[in-house]
Design a protein around this motif. Structure first.
Motif, PDB file in Angstrom:
ATOM      1  N   GLU A 184     132.033 -24.812  44.242  1.00  0.00           N
ATOM      2  CA  GLU A 184     131.466 -26.134  44.506  1.00  0.00           C
ATOM      3  C   GLU A 184     131.376 -26.377  46.018  1.00  0.00           C
ATOM      4  OE1 GLU A 184     131.897 -30.445  42.344  1.00  0.00           O
ATOM      5  OE2 GLU A 184     133.755 -29.370  42.795  1.00  0.00           O
ATOM      6  N   ALA A 185     132.374 -25.911  46.759  1.00  0.00           N
ATOM      7  CA  ALA A 185     132.400 -26.117  48.213  1.00  0.00           C
ATOM      8  C   ALA A 185     131.251 -25.391  48.915  1.00  0.00           C
ATOM      9  CB  ALA A 185     133.736 -25.647  48.785  1.00  0.00           C
ATOM     10  N   VAL A 186     130.799 -24.267  48.353  1.00  0.00           N
ATOM     11  CA  VAL A 186     129.690 -23.529  48.982  1.00  0.00           C
ATOM     12  C   VAL A 186     128.347 -23.863  48.342  1.00  0.00           C
ATOM     13  CG1 VAL A 186     131.124 -21.645  49.844  1.00  0.00           C
ATOM     14  CG2 VAL A 186     130.065 -21.453  47.581  1.00  0.00           C
ATOM     15  N   GLY A 187     128.333 -24.866  47.462  1.00  0.00           N
ATOM     16  CA  GLY A 187     127.078 -25.349  46.902  1.00  0.00           C
ATOM     17  C   GLY A 187     126.497 -24.526  45.771  1.00  0.00           C
ATOM     18  N   LEU A 188     127.348 -23.781  45.059  1.00  0.00           N
ATOM     19  CA  LEU A 188     126.852 -22.960  43.960  1.00  0.00           C
ATOM     20  C   LEU A 188     127.200 -23.519  42.580  1.00  0.00           C
ATOM     21  CD1 LEU A 188     127.641 -19.434  45.441  1.00  0.00           C
ATOM     22  CD2 LEU A 188     125.419 -20.582  45.296  1.00  0.00           C
ATOM     23  N   LEU A 189     127.987 -24.574  42.552  1.00  0.00           N
ATOM     24  CA  LEU A 189     128.443 -25.140  41.284  1.00  0.00           C
ATOM     25  C   LEU A 189     128.522 -26.653  41.403  1.00  0.00           C
ATOM     26  CD1 LEU A 189     129.710 -24.254  38.470  1.00  0.00           C
ATOM     27  CD2 LEU A 189     131.907 -24.609  39.583  1.00  0.00           C
ATOM     28  N   ARG A 190     128.199 -27.314  40.292  1.00  0.00           N
ATOM     29  CA  ARG A 190     128.354 -28.776  40.220  1.00  0.00           C
ATOM     30  C   ARG A 190     129.201 -29.100  39.005  1.00  0.00           C
ATOM     31  NH1 ARG A 190     123.765 -31.978  39.125  1.00  0.00           N
ATOM     32  NH2 ARG A 190     123.066 -30.299  37.798  1.00  0.00           N
ATOM     33  N   ARG A 191     129.995 -30.134  39.147  1.00  0.00           N
ATOM     34  CA  ARG A 191     130.744 -30.671  38.010  1.00  0.00           C
ATOM     35  C   ARG A 191     130.060 -31.983  37.646  1.00  0.00           C
ATOM     36  NH1 ARG A 191     135.818 -28.864  41.095  1.00  0.00           N
ATOM     37  NH2 ARG A 191     136.788 -27.359  39.703  1.00  0.00           N
ATOM     38  N   VAL A 192     129.694 -32.116  36.371  1.00  0.00           N
ATOM     39  CA  VAL A 192     129.025 -33.343  35.925  1.00  0.00           C
ATOM     40  C   VAL A 192     129.690 -33.830  34.642  1.00  0.00           C
ATOM     41  CG1 VAL A 192     126.801 -32.759  36.974  1.00  0.00           C
ATOM     42  CG2 VAL A 192     127.264 -32.069  34.638  1.00  0.00           C
ATOM     43  N   ALA A 193     129.684 -35.143  34.490  1.00  0.00           N
ATOM     44  CA  ALA A 193     130.235 -35.740  33.273  1.00  0.00           C
ATOM     45  C   ALA A 193     129.321 -35.412  32.097  1.00  0.00           C
ATOM     46  CB  ALA A 193     130.369 -37.241  33.441  1.00  0.00           C
ATOM     47  N   ASP A 194     129.936 -35.070  30.983  1.00  0.00           N
ATOM     48  CA  ASP A 194     129.184 -34.792  29.759  1.00  0.00           C
ATOM     49  C   ASP A 194     128.632 -36.117  29.244  1.00  0.00           C
ATOM     50  OD1 ASP A 194     128.366 -34.308  27.101  1.00  0.00           O
ATOM     51  OD2 ASP A 194     129.854 -32.731  26.864  1.00  0.00           O
ATOM     52  N   PRO A 195     127.313 -36.214  29.016  1.00  0.00           N
ATOM     53  CA  PRO A 195     126.747 -37.486  28.558  1.00  0.00           C
ATOM     54  C   PRO A 195     127.254 -37.914  27.175  1.00  0.00           C
ATOM     55  CG  PRO A 195     125.065 -35.773  28.638  1.00  0.00           C
ATOM     56  CD  PRO A 195     126.308 -35.191  29.209  1.00  0.00           C
ATOM     57  N   ARG A 196     127.738 -36.956  26.382  1.00  0.00           N
ATOM     58  CA  ARG A 196     128.254 -37.289  25.045  1.00  0.00           C
ATOM     59  C   ARG A 196     129.694 -37.770  25.078  1.00  0.00           C
ATOM     60  NH1 ARG A 196     126.580 -31.520  23.073  1.00  0.00           N
ATOM     61  NH2 ARG A 196     127.516 -31.280  25.090  1.00  0.00           N
ATOM     62  N   ASP A 197     130.440 -37.312  26.095  1.00  0.00           N
ATOM     63  CA  ASP A 197     131.845 -37.689  26.224  1.00  0.00           C
ATOM     64  C   ASP A 197     132.182 -37.696  27.711  1.00  0.00           C
ATOM     65  OD1 ASP A 197     134.578 -38.002  26.250  1.00  0.00           O
ATOM     66  OD2 ASP A 197     135.000 -36.376  24.848  1.00  0.00           O
ATOM     67  N   ARG A 198     132.208 -38.859  28.312  1.00  0.00           N
ATOM     68  CA  ARG A 198     132.374 -38.975  29.752  1.00  0.00           C
ATOM     69  C   ARG A 198     133.731 -38.452  30.232  1.00  0.00           C
ATOM     70  NH1 ARG A 198     128.068 -39.927  32.408  1.00  0.00           N
ATOM     71  NH2 ARG A 198     128.912 -41.294  33.970  1.00  0.00           N
ATOM     72  N   ARG A 199     134.660 -38.230  29.317  1.00  0.00           N
ATOM     73  CA  ARG A 199     135.954 -37.653  29.714  1.00  0.00           C
ATOM     74  C   ARG A 199     135.834 -36.156  29.987  1.00  0.00           C
ATOM     75  NH1 ARG A 199     139.071 -39.400  24.529  1.00  0.00           N
ATOM     76  NH2 ARG A 199     137.060 -38.707  23.829  1.00  0.00           N
ATOM     77  N   GLU A 200     134.804 -35.541  29.415  1.00  0.00           N
ATOM     78  CA  GLU A 200     134.574 -34.111  29.601  1.00  0.00           C
ATOM     79  C   GLU A 200     133.748 -33.867  30.852  1.00  0.00           C
ATOM     80  OE1 GLU A 200     135.335 -31.153  27.944  1.00  0.00           O
ATOM     81  OE2 GLU A 200     136.794 -32.369  26.871  1.00  0.00           O
ATOM     82  N   VAL A 201     134.096 -32.834  31.590  1.00  0.00           N
ATOM     83  CA  VAL A 201     133.350 -32.448  32.786  1.00  0.00           C
ATOM     84  C   VAL A 201     132.759 -31.070  32.556  1.00  0.00           C
ATOM     85  CG1 VAL A 201     133.500 -31.945  35.254  1.00  0.00           C
ATOM     86  CG2 VAL A 201     134.819 -33.838  34.280  1.00  0.00           C
ATOM     87  N   ARG A 202     131.458 -30.991  32.673  1.00  0.00           N
ATOM     88  CA  ARG A 202     130.736 -29.731  32.482  1.00  0.00           C
ATOM     89  C   ARG A 202     130.512 -29.044  33.815  1.00  0.00           C
ATOM     90  NH1 ARG A 202     132.145 -28.978  27.722  1.00  0.00           N
ATOM     91  NH2 ARG A 202     131.421 -30.492  26.236  1.00  0.00           N
ATOM     92  N   LEU A 203     130.468 -27.730  33.775  1.00  0.00           N
ATOM     93  CA  LEU A 203     130.206 -26.931  34.965  1.00  0.00           C
ATOM     94  C   LEU A 203     128.764 -26.464  34.921  1.00  0.00           C
ATOM     95  CD1 LEU A 203     133.430 -24.744  34.736  1.00  0.00           C
ATOM     96  CD2 LEU A 203     133.090 -26.809  36.118  1.00  0.00           C
ATOM     97  N   LEU A 204     128.032 -26.756  35.978  1.00  0.00           N
ATOM     98  CA  LEU A 204     126.624 -26.380  36.034  1.00  0.00           C
ATOM     99  C   LEU A 204     126.339 -25.593  37.301  1.00  0.00           C
ATOM    100  CD1 LEU A 204     124.924 -29.744  34.984  1.00  0.00           C
ATOM    101  CD2 LEU A 204     125.377 -27.753  33.551  1.00  0.00           C
ATOM    102  N   PRO A 205     125.621 -24.491  37.172  1.00  0.00           N
ATOM    103  CA  PRO A 205     125.220 -23.762  38.386  1.00  0.00           C
ATOM    104  C   PRO A 205     124.139 -24.555  39.115  1.00  0.00           C
ATOM    105  CG  PRO A 205     124.229 -22.772  36.449  1.00  0.00           C
ATOM    106  CD  PRO A 205     125.143 -23.862  35.955  1.00  0.00           C
ATOM    107  N   THR A 206     124.144 -24.490  40.422  1.00  0.00           N
ATOM    108  CA  THR A 206     123.101 -25.152  41.197  1.00  0.00           C
ATOM    109  C   THR A 206     121.872 -24.245  41.248  1.00  0.00           C
ATOM    110  OG1 THR A 206     123.832 -24.168  43.266  1.00  0.00           O
ATOM    111  CG2 THR A 206     124.829 -26.304  42.656  1.00  0.00           C
ATOM    112  N   ASN A 207     120.789 -24.772  41.772  1.00  0.00           N
ATOM    113  CA  ASN A 207     119.588 -23.954  41.954  1.00  0.00           C
ATOM    114  C   ASN A 207     119.883 -22.754  42.843  1.00  0.00           C
ATOM    115  OD1 ASN A 207     118.061 -25.644  40.346  1.00  0.00           O
ATOM    116  ND2 ASN A 207     117.281 -26.831  42.063  1.00  0.00           N
ATOM    117  N   ALA A 208     120.732 -22.958  43.858  1.00  0.00           N
ATOM    118  CA  ALA A 208     121.099 -21.856  44.757  1.00  0.00           C
ATOM    119  C   ALA A 208     121.826 -20.753  43.990  1.00  0.00           C
ATOM    120  CB  ALA A 208     121.967 -22.372  45.897  1.00  0.00           C
ATOM    121  N   ALA A 209     122.693 -21.136  43.066  1.00  0.00           N
ATOM    122  CA  ALA A 209     123.414 -20.144  42.256  1.00  0.00           C
ATOM    123  C   ALA A 209     122.451 -19.384  41.350  1.00  0.00           C
ATOM    124  CB  ALA A 209     124.493 -20.828  41.422  1.00  0.00           C
ATOM    125  N   GLU A 210     121.529 -20.106  40.744  1.00  0.00           N
ATOM    126  CA  GLU A 210     120.554 -19.456  39.876  1.00  0.00           C
ATOM    127  C   GLU A 210     119.699 -18.476  40.663  1.00  0.00           C
ATOM    128  OE1 GLU A 210     118.479 -22.593  37.844  1.00  0.00           O
ATOM    129  OE2 GLU A 210     120.260 -23.164  36.701  1.00  0.00           O
TER     130      GLU A 210
END
Length: 156
Positions: free
Chosen positions: A74-100
């Motif tokens: 996340e610090a180097v801009g390759l990953l984002r943590r986002v709240a799951d829209p179905r359960d805001r207590r859950e945090v999903r890991l998403l690759p950034t465009n740079a990671a892809e």
């Protein structure tokens, strides 16, 4: 047909050669992430909706170690943590465009490196290799009972 006694050794040597080709293609890239971090990104790409606990399971590490890996990505801009829209207590890991982009470029480099080796082989041998690899992959996915050493059964 009897199996050549050095077949397993030949497969192991070929696997090591392949790893060398792939590693060489990766190391020529000016990537600032470790092989472990690349593996994390690949896992996240191939397992959508992954959270830190699931990532820890996939890596066979404790969640705190997986979380630290994510912190660095996340610090180097390759990953984002986002709240799951179905359960805001859950945090999903998403690759950034740079990671892809990074993973796509590395995959292309690896593909070209493997293709360069294949191009040095005769077409007939390439075709035989393809058939052998397909058969190997299929055999590897079959579940076989664990019966101990196969050599014991042959010598009896």
């Amino acid at each position: 047909m009897e199996r050549p006694p050095n077949l397993a050794a030949a497969v192991e040597a070929a696997a090591e050669a392949l790893i060398g080709v792939l590693d060489s293609a990766t190391s020529r890239h000016t990537v600032s992430v470790s092989p472990t971090q690349l593996r994390v990104l690949s896992l996240i790409m191939s397992h959508p909706d992954t959270n830190v606990n699931r990532l820890a399971e996939l890596l066979d590490v404790v969640p705190s170690s997986a979380s630290r890996l994510c912190d660095r990505l996340e610090a180097v801009g390759l990953l984002r943590r986002v709240a799951d829209p179905r359960d805001r207590r859950e945090v999903r890991l998403l690759p950034t465009n740079a990671a892809e982009s990074l993973l796509r470029e590395l995959q292309e480099r690896r593909h070209r490196a493997v293709q360069a080796v294949l191009d040095r082989m005769p077409n007939r041998v390439q075709h035989e290799l393809l058939l052998a690899l397909l058969a190997f992959g299929q055999a590897a996915t079959m579940t076989a009972p664990q019966t101990g050493s196969d050599s014991t059964a042959r010598s009896a």
